[in-house]
Write a protein that holds these residues in place. Structure first.
Motif, PDB file in Angstrom:
ATOM      1  N   ALA A 163       1.825  47.820  77.610  1.00 14.19           N
ATOM      2  CA  ALA A 163       1.063  46.835  76.847  1.00 14.19           C
ATOM      3  C   ALA A 163       1.466  46.945  75.380  1.00 14.19           C
ATOM      4  N   GLY A 164       1.443  45.853  74.683  1.00 19.04           N
ATOM      5  CA  GLY A 164       1.780  45.868  73.268  1.00 19.04           C
ATOM      6  C   GLY A 164       3.211  45.469  72.976  1.00 19.04           C
ATOM      7  N   LEU A 165       4.057  45.457  74.000  1.00 20.09           N
ATOM      8  CA  LEU A 165       5.444  45.048  73.774  1.00 20.09           C
ATOM      9  C   LEU A 165       5.593  43.534  73.692  1.00 20.09           C
ATOM     10  N   ASP A 166       4.712  42.824  74.363  1.00 19.42           N
ATOM     11  CA  ASP A 166       4.888  41.377  74.524  1.00 19.42           C
ATOM     12  C   ASP A 166       3.620  40.632  74.131  1.00 19.42           C
ATOM     13  N   ASP A 167       3.825  39.394  73.742  1.00 15.59           N
ATOM     14  CA  ASP A 167       2.688  38.500  73.536  1.00 15.59           C
ATOM     15  C   ASP A 167       2.928  37.225  74.329  1.00 15.59           C
ATOM     16  N   GLY A 168       2.112  36.230  74.121  1.00 17.40           N
ATOM     17  CA  GLY A 168       2.279  34.980  74.858  1.00 17.40           C
ATOM     18  C   GLY A 168       2.117  35.172  76.350  1.00 17.40           C
ATOM     19  N   GLN A 169       2.986  34.546  77.134  1.00 17.36           N
ATOM     20  CA  GLN A 169       2.837  34.542  78.587  1.00 17.36           C
ATOM     21  C   GLN A 169       3.016  35.918  79.216  1.00 17.36           C
ATOM     22  N   HIS A 170       3.669  36.848  78.496  1.00 19.10           N
ATOM     23  CA  HIS A 170       3.911  38.173  79.051  1.00 19.10           C
ATOM     24  C   HIS A 170       2.969  39.238  78.485  1.00 19.10           C
ATOM     25  N   ALA A 171       1.994  38.842  77.696  1.00 16.32           N
ATOM     26  CA  ALA A 171       1.026  39.798  77.168  1.00 16.32           C
ATOM     27  C   ALA A 171       0.263  40.449  78.324  1.00 16.32           C
ATOM     28  N   TRP A 172      -0.103  41.709  78.138  1.00 13.83           N
ATOM     29  CA  TRP A 172      -0.771  42.450  79.208  1.00 13.83           C
ATOM     30  C   TRP A 172      -2.060  41.771  79.659  1.00 13.83           C
ATOM     31  N   ASP A 173      -2.841  41.221  78.745  1.00 15.01           N
ATOM     32  CA  ASP A 173      -4.104  40.620  79.149  1.00 15.01           C
ATOM     33  C   ASP A 173      -3.903  39.373  80.002  1.00 15.01           C
ATOM     34  N   ARG A 174      -2.664  38.843  80.025  1.00 16.87           N
ATOM     35  CA  ARG A 174      -2.357  37.727  80.923  1.00 16.87           C
ATOM     36  C   ARG A 174      -1.676  38.203  82.194  1.00 16.87           C
ATOM     37  N   ARG A 175      -1.211  39.455  82.212  1.00 20.59           N
ATOM     38  CA  ARG A 175      -0.522  39.984  83.389  1.00 20.59           C
ATOM     39  C   ARG A 175      -1.395  40.870  84.262  1.00 20.59           C
ATOM     40  N   ARG A 176      -2.443  41.468  83.683  1.00 21.47           N
ATOM     41  CA  ARG A 176      -3.168  42.519  84.387  1.00 21.47           C
ATOM     42  C   ARG A 176      -3.812  42.053  85.688  1.00 21.47           C
ATOM     43  N   SER A 177      -4.310  40.837  85.715  1.00 21.68           N
ATOM     44  CA  SER A 177      -4.905  40.346  86.969  1.00 21.68           C
ATOM     45  C   SER A 177      -3.838  40.096  88.020  1.00 21.68           C
ATOM     46  N   ARG A 178      -2.632  39.692  87.586  1.00 23.63           N
ATOM     47  CA  ARG A 178      -1.544  39.501  88.547  1.00 23.63           C
ATOM     48  C   ARG A 178      -1.065  40.842  89.090  1.00 23.63           C
ATOM     49  N   VAL A 179      -1.023  41.869  88.223  1.00 19.13           N
ATOM     50  CA  VAL A 179      -0.692  43.212  88.700  1.00 19.13           C
ATOM     51  C   VAL A 179      -1.699  43.658  89.747  1.00 19.13           C
TER      52      VAL A 179
ATOM     53  N   HIS B  70      12.969  36.250  78.142  1.00 21.69           N
ATOM     54  CA  HIS B  70      11.902  35.749  77.278  1.00 21.69           C
ATOM     55  C   HIS B  70      11.086  36.851  76.621  1.00 21.69           C
ATOM     56  N   ALA B  71      11.398  38.110  76.915  1.00 23.03           N
ATOM     57  CA  ALA B  71      10.675  39.214  76.280  1.00 23.03           C
ATOM     58  C   ALA B  71      11.365  39.594  74.972  1.00 23.03           C
ATOM     59  N   PRO B  72      10.620  40.212  74.036  1.00 24.95           N
ATOM     60  CA  PRO B  72      11.197  40.516  72.721  1.00 24.95           C
ATOM     61  C   PRO B  72      12.465  41.356  72.774  1.00 24.95           C
ATOM     62  N   ASP B  73      12.574  42.254  73.741  1.00 25.67           N
ATOM     63  CA  ASP B  73      13.744  43.134  73.788  1.00 25.67           C
ATOM     64  C   ASP B  73      14.805  42.668  74.773  1.00 25.67           C
TER      65      ASP B  73
ATOM     66  N   ASP C  76      17.888  40.047  75.510  1.00 23.98           N
ATOM     67  CA  ASP C  76      18.815  39.094  74.902  1.00 23.98           C
ATOM     68  C   ASP C  76      19.083  37.908  75.823  1.00 23.98           C
ATOM     69  N   GLY C  77      18.856  38.087  77.089  1.00 25.27           N
ATOM     70  CA  GLY C  77      19.107  37.027  78.059  1.00 25.27           C
ATOM     71  C   GLY C  77      18.625  37.468  79.417  1.00 25.27           C
ATOM     72  N   PRO C  78      18.934  36.715  80.441  1.00 23.82           N
ATOM     73  CA  PRO C  78      18.497  37.086  81.787  1.00 23.82           C
ATOM     74  C   PRO C  78      18.939  38.500  82.143  1.00 23.82           C
ATOM     75  N   ALA C  79      18.047  39.252  82.768  1.00 20.37           N
ATOM     76  CA  ALA C  79      18.336  40.642  83.105  1.00 20.37           C
ATOM     77  C   ALA C  79      19.419  40.735  84.163  1.00 20.37           C
ATOM     78  N   ASP C  80      20.168  41.824  84.088  1.00 24.62           N
ATOM     79  CA  ASP C  80      21.090  42.173  85.157  1.00 24.62           C
ATOM     80  C   ASP C  80      20.270  42.917  86.210  1.00 24.62           C
TER      81      ASP C  80
END
Length: 270
Positions: A16-32, A204-207, A209-213
């Motif tokens: 938590a804390g690495l991302d905001d917007g659609q990937h913020a933890w408070d938007r992901r926790r229920s999906r987890v 789309h995450a801050p760290d 650069d593009g689609p993950a390998d």
């Protein structure tokens, strides 16, 4: 499936804390939580779980949790079904020389730790160790030495090592771990889901650069367990692998196991 089978899962939650917007933890926790409800593991090893994230998991699951957070908030808690398992012992050690916690080990980018729990299964009357581990993402020496340390700190007897090892199956850390333990995916009778466990957030995450390998970085290794009935790699709770809706940048790994190990689990001197 045997009534004596147990399901063990590993899940890197992403800090938590690495991302905001659609990937913020408070938007992901229920999906987890929805993913965990669908997978329904008896034992869950997590990585990249900070203080507040564990509070959210406590509120959304029925597990009893074992956690030893360091000052920076990073830890690798283990959850288990308290109606089935009795906690016998638990501790944590650093992925660093002599197992020292809260320090940089070798060439690691951040301090790492492993959580070690001994559980007694009320159904099978067996006792086994579970280690939740997160090896470093940058330090090659830290990963190599960390894998050796984890193996050295396993008690004798049935054991499960589950976590994000930040290494692929062609690496030295993987070879070290599989010299002592079995890779569940390699020995499973049935394998469901894709091989890649790290998938990112689609650039789309801050760290990113593009689609993950996509790579296989997350594992469940075992000793003293029979046929691995199934290995499951899950996407999000709806089965939709849209990067915008991923609960984490890692997929969870769940394995169904049957114990054939001795009831005698012996802790090694350290």
């Amino acid at each position: 499936m045997s009534d004596d089978s147990l399901r063990v899962a590993s899940y890197n939650l992403r800090y938590a804390g690495l991302d905001d917007g659609q990937h913020a933890w408070d938007r992901r926790r229920s999906r987890v939580a929805a993913v965990l409800d669908r997978l329904d593991p008896d034992v869950l090893a997590t990585q990249e779980c900070w203080h507040g994230q564990l509070d959210d998991l406590r509120a959304r699951t029925d597990y009893e949790w074992v956690a030893f957070p360091d000052d920076n908030g990073s830890h690798t808690p283990v959850g288990f079904d308290p109606t089935r398992f009795e906690r016998v012992d638990a501790d944590a050690f650093g992925i660093a020389p002599d197992g020292e916690r809260g320090v940089l080990g070798w060439d690691a980018a951040v301090p790492r730790q492993a959580t070690r729990v001994t559980l007694r299964d009320r159904q099978t009357k067996t006792t086994f160790a579970v280690v939740s581990v997160h090896l470093d993402h940058r330090g090659a020496t830290a990963r190599r030495e960390g894998a050796r340390l984890v193996c050295d700190r396993l008690p004798d007897g049935p054991a499960v090592v589950a976590g994000d090892c930040n290494c692929t199956p062609d690496s030295q850390p993987y070879t070290t771990l599989t010299g002592t333990l079995s890779d569940s995916r390699r020995v499973a009778q049935t394998v469901d889901g894709p091989g890649a466990t790290y998938v990112g957030f689609g650039g789309h995450a801050p760290d990113e650069d593009g689609p993950a390998d996509p790579r296989r970085l997350d594992y469940v290794f075992t000793r003293g367990f029979e046929t691995h009935r199934e290995v499951v790699h899950a996407g999000d709770a709806d089965g939709d692998d849209d990067p915008a809706r991923r609960p984490s940048d890692h997929r969870p790994v769940a394995v169904d196991l049957v114990s054939v190990g001795s009831d005698d689990l012996v802790q090694r001197d350290e």
